[in-house]
Design a protein around this motif. Structure first.
Motif, PDB file in Angstrom:
ATOM      1  N   LEU A   1       9.567  -2.041  -3.358  1.00 19.39           N
ATOM      2  CA  LEU A   1       9.118  -0.687  -3.696  1.00 19.39           C
ATOM      3  C   LEU A   1       7.768  -0.374  -3.056  1.00 19.39           C
ATOM      4  N   GLN A   2       6.898  -1.368  -2.987  1.00 20.87           N
ATOM      5  CA  GLN A   2       5.605  -1.162  -2.347  1.00 20.87           C
ATOM      6  C   GLN A   2       5.758  -0.885  -0.855  1.00 20.87           C
ATOM      7  N   ILE A   3       6.707  -1.560  -0.212  1.00 24.37           N
ATOM      8  CA  ILE A   3       6.956  -1.316   1.214  1.00 24.37           C
ATOM      9  C   ILE A   3       7.343   0.142   1.441  1.00 24.37           C
ATOM     10  N   ALA A   4       8.245   0.649   0.587  1.00 25.46           N
ATOM     11  CA  ALA A   4       8.714   2.032   0.739  1.00 25.46           C
ATOM     12  C   ALA A   4       7.567   3.024   0.589  1.00 25.46           C
ATOM     13  N   ASP A   5       6.756   2.860  -0.470  1.00 22.53           N
ATOM     14  CA  ASP A   5       5.671   3.812  -0.698  1.00 22.53           C
ATOM     15  C   ASP A   5       4.545   3.650   0.322  1.00 22.53           C
ATOM     16  N   ALA A   6       4.289   2.416   0.746  1.00 21.25           N
ATOM     17  CA  ALA A   6       3.246   2.196   1.752  1.00 21.25           C
ATOM     18  C   ALA A   6       3.644   2.818   3.089  1.00 21.25           C
ATOM     19  N   GLY A   7       4.931   2.750   3.418  1.00 17.06           N
ATOM     20  CA  GLY A   7       5.399   3.378   4.653  1.00 17.06           C
ATOM     21  C   GLY A   7       5.184   4.878   4.641  1.00 17.06           C
ATOM     22  N   GLY A   8       5.473   5.511   3.516  1.00 22.01           N
ATOM     23  CA  GLY A   8       5.224   6.942   3.403  1.00 22.01           C
ATOM     24  C   GLY A   8       3.744   7.272   3.461  1.00 22.01           C
ATOM     25  N   LEU A   9       2.927   6.439   2.809  1.00 19.09           N
ATOM     26  CA  LEU A   9       1.479   6.661   2.800  1.00 19.09           C
ATOM     27  C   LEU A   9       0.911   6.601   4.214  1.00 19.09           C
ATOM     28  N   LEU A  10       1.331   5.604   4.995  1.00 17.64           N
ATOM     29  CA  LEU A  10       0.825   5.458   6.359  1.00 17.64           C
ATOM     30  C   LEU A  10       1.259   6.630   7.242  1.00 17.64           C
ATOM     31  N   THR A  11       2.519   7.062   7.098  1.00 13.62           N
ATOM     32  CA  THR A  11       3.021   8.165   7.920  1.00 13.62           C
ATOM     33  C   THR A  11       2.270   9.453   7.631  1.00 13.62           C
ATOM     34  N   VAL A  12       2.130   9.781   6.362  1.00 15.53           N
ATOM     35  CA  VAL A  12       1.425  11.016   5.999  1.00 15.53           C
ATOM     36  C   VAL A  12      -0.060  10.905   6.352  1.00 15.53           C
ATOM     37  N   GLY A  13      -0.614   9.693   6.237  1.00 18.82           N
ATOM     38  CA  GLY A  13      -2.004   9.494   6.626  1.00 18.82           C
ATOM     39  C   GLY A  13      -2.224   9.773   8.102  1.00 18.82           C
TER      40      GLY A  13
ATOM     41  N   LEU B   1      -4.605  12.686   9.833  1.00 21.24           N
ATOM     42  CA  LEU B   1      -5.610  12.434  10.879  1.00 21.24           C
ATOM     43  C   LEU B   1      -5.398  13.364  12.070  1.00 21.24           C
ATOM     44  N   VAL B   2      -4.132  13.520  12.473  1.00 22.03           N
ATOM     45  CA  VAL B   2      -3.834  14.410  13.599  1.00 22.03           C
ATOM     46  C   VAL B   2      -4.223  15.843  13.268  1.00 22.03           C
ATOM     47  N   HIS B   3      -3.923  16.243  12.041  1.00 28.74           N
ATOM     48  CA  HIS B   3      -4.197  17.636  11.657  1.00 28.74           C
ATOM     49  C   HIS B   3      -5.693  17.924  11.578  1.00 28.74           C
TER      50      HIS B   3
END
Length: 478
Positions: free
Chosen positions: A96-108, A112-114
């Motif tokens: 479950l941590q892998i799933a949420d961490a993946g989303g956190l990194l992508t949105v992060g 940064l780009v924005h």
């Protein structure tokens, strides 16, 4: 000890610690995970709605919206078997941590780009959605496999309903909040909200303790490749006729129904605008929440196979055929609300079947395999629906040609009428597939034909097998 005394002892052991099926007790750990996931799902729904508005603004084409859906669905379907194999190698909390961490990194990265790269470009939404789809491939199998570690077996239907209700609640808050945030603050504020929601979900997972959550037996021994273990999950499904037939039926249902569902958003946008789309998406959420609460209070139908197929029949009649025939925001919301309610009952029942019929050491792979097989048709239907809407059905509806020689009197020739016709045809086809599943005994009576894992354990103790015709050690090693 006599046979009757042994039987009584087994029954007592199975019933120990239970307070009866009418009470939903001991759900503290589940509620802790649920609260974190609910907040995360709201944040993701806000971002998803912002993405839809972003791509729609580039040209108001159904193809653009369905392409965005494809970017989310295809990675989720393709990666599910491999995610399931990984989930069976590690603790469920880690998965479950892998799933949420993946989303956190992508949105992060998007944030940064924005904020530091001059703002997001519309094309950047698509690769970000792909990465979020990969993270989602881990989330559902991991969460579903973790539920039996959080509640008792007799409460699985209620727990699945509660989690499904959280997903649907996000559908209520997400579009409404997303529409306001995009109009008032732009997509930057949406990205910040989603980042905070992922962090909250990770905290909830870190705090909770899951009973029996441990590294699977043999995790330190030499293992087969992830691909081989993913294939084993697929083979497990096909070794069980009822699981196989249920999954194939779901695959076919998704193929024909998603062909219609994929054009609901552009149909509503072209007919009534952004406000109508927000209302329809919110109605989906309301229906899901009501369905989740109903499952949490009820636990689901006694015959889950028959209940699933009847639920799909109701979905086709309401959310597809009914929604295609009615007009206006209120009628659309009513039709889609009923369909969303029934969808929650169908999905919760399916998850409870796998949770009770499959050995915990196999659940990650089996959930991954079921998701892959049942949802692989979804990207295909999504990919073709947008171009067909823009290039075939909408022009035919406007000109009164092709299939609209017959359907024209029902749907007219206004913009969006072609997509309404697609939705209607998808509902008719889905109704036929659901009736086929209802007529199939292997699906309709899956609860009877496929024993619960507890019953298999007792059989293993008596004959020394793994319940699938092999030795116990073979299942653990595989």
């Amino acid at each position: 000890m006599s046979d009757s005394e042994k039987a009584a002892g087994k029954a007592k052991a199975r019933g120990a610690g239970k307070t009866g099926p009418g009470r939903f007790t001991g759900a503290g750990p589940l509620l802790l995970v649920w609260s974190g996931q609910a907040v995360s799902l709201v944040g993701s729904a806000v971002l998803r709605f912002a993405f839809i508005i972003e791509v729609w603004s580039t040209g108001e084409q159904a193809t653009a919206v369905t392409a965005l859906s494809l970017c989310a669905l295809l990675p989720q379907a393709l990666f599910s078997p491999f995610a399931g194999a990984i989930i069976d190698r590690i603790r469920k909390r880690s998965a479950l941590q892998i799933a949420d961490a993946g989303g956190l990194l992508t949105v992060g990265l998007l944030a940064l780009v924005h904020f530091f790269g001059g703002g997001l470009e519309p094309w950047q939404v698509y690769p970000a959605t792909v990465l979020l789809g990969i993270s989602a491939a881990f989330q559902l199998p991991a969460l579903t496999a973790a539920v039996p570690l959080l509640v008792r077996k007799d409460q699985l239907g209620r727990a699945n309903g509660l989690l499904a209700g959280a997903r649907s609640a996000a559908g209520i808050c997400g579009p409404a909040l997303g529409g306001v945030m995009v109009a008032v603050s732009g997509i930057g504020a949406v990205l910040v909200i989603d980042l905070v929601s992922y962090a909250f979900a990770l905290i909830g997972i870190r705090v909770v303790r899951m009973k029996g959550d441990k590294v699977p037996v043999g995790a330190g021994a030499p293992r087969t490749r992830i691909i081989a273990e993913a294939v084993e999950g697929l083979r497990y499904v096909f070794r069980q006729p009822s699981l196989r037939d249920m999954t194939v039926n779901f695959c076919t249902v998704n193929l024909v129904m998603v062909f219609g569902f994929a054009v609901i958003q552009p149909m509503v946008l072209i007919k009534d605008g952004n406000g109508a789309l927000a209302a329809v998406n919110s109605a989906i959420g309301v229906g899901g929440v009501v369905g989740g609460l109903l499952m949490a209070a009820w636990g689901g139908p006694r015959n889950r196979g028959r209940g699933m197929m009847l639920g799909i029949v109701g979905m086709c009649l309401s959310a597809q055929i009914g929604m295609a025939l009615v007009g206006g925001v209120v009628a659309w919301c009513a039709a889609i609300l009923v369909g969303a309610l029934l969808m929650t009952l169908v999905n919760s029942s399916m998850q409870a079947i796998v949770q009770t019929k499959v050995d915990p050491q196999w659940q990650g792979r089996v959930f991954g395999a079921v998701m892959f097989l049942s949802q692989i048709s979804v990207p295909l239907a999504t990919a073709v629906s947008g171009p067909l809407a823009d290039g075939v059905f909408e022009p035919q509806a406007a000109d009164g040609t092709g299939v609209f020689v017959l359907l024209g009197p029902l749907f007219g020739d206004d913009p969006g009428s072609g997509m309404a016709g697609m939705l209607f045809l998808a509902g008719v086809a889905g109704l036929a597939v659901a009736l086929w599943g209802l007529a199939s005994r292997s699906i309709r009576d899956i609860d009877v034909l496929l024993p619960d894992i507890d019953d298999e354990d007792e059989q293993q103790a008596d004959d020394g097998t793994d319940g699938r015709g092999g030795e116990k050690d073979d299942a653990v090693r595989a």
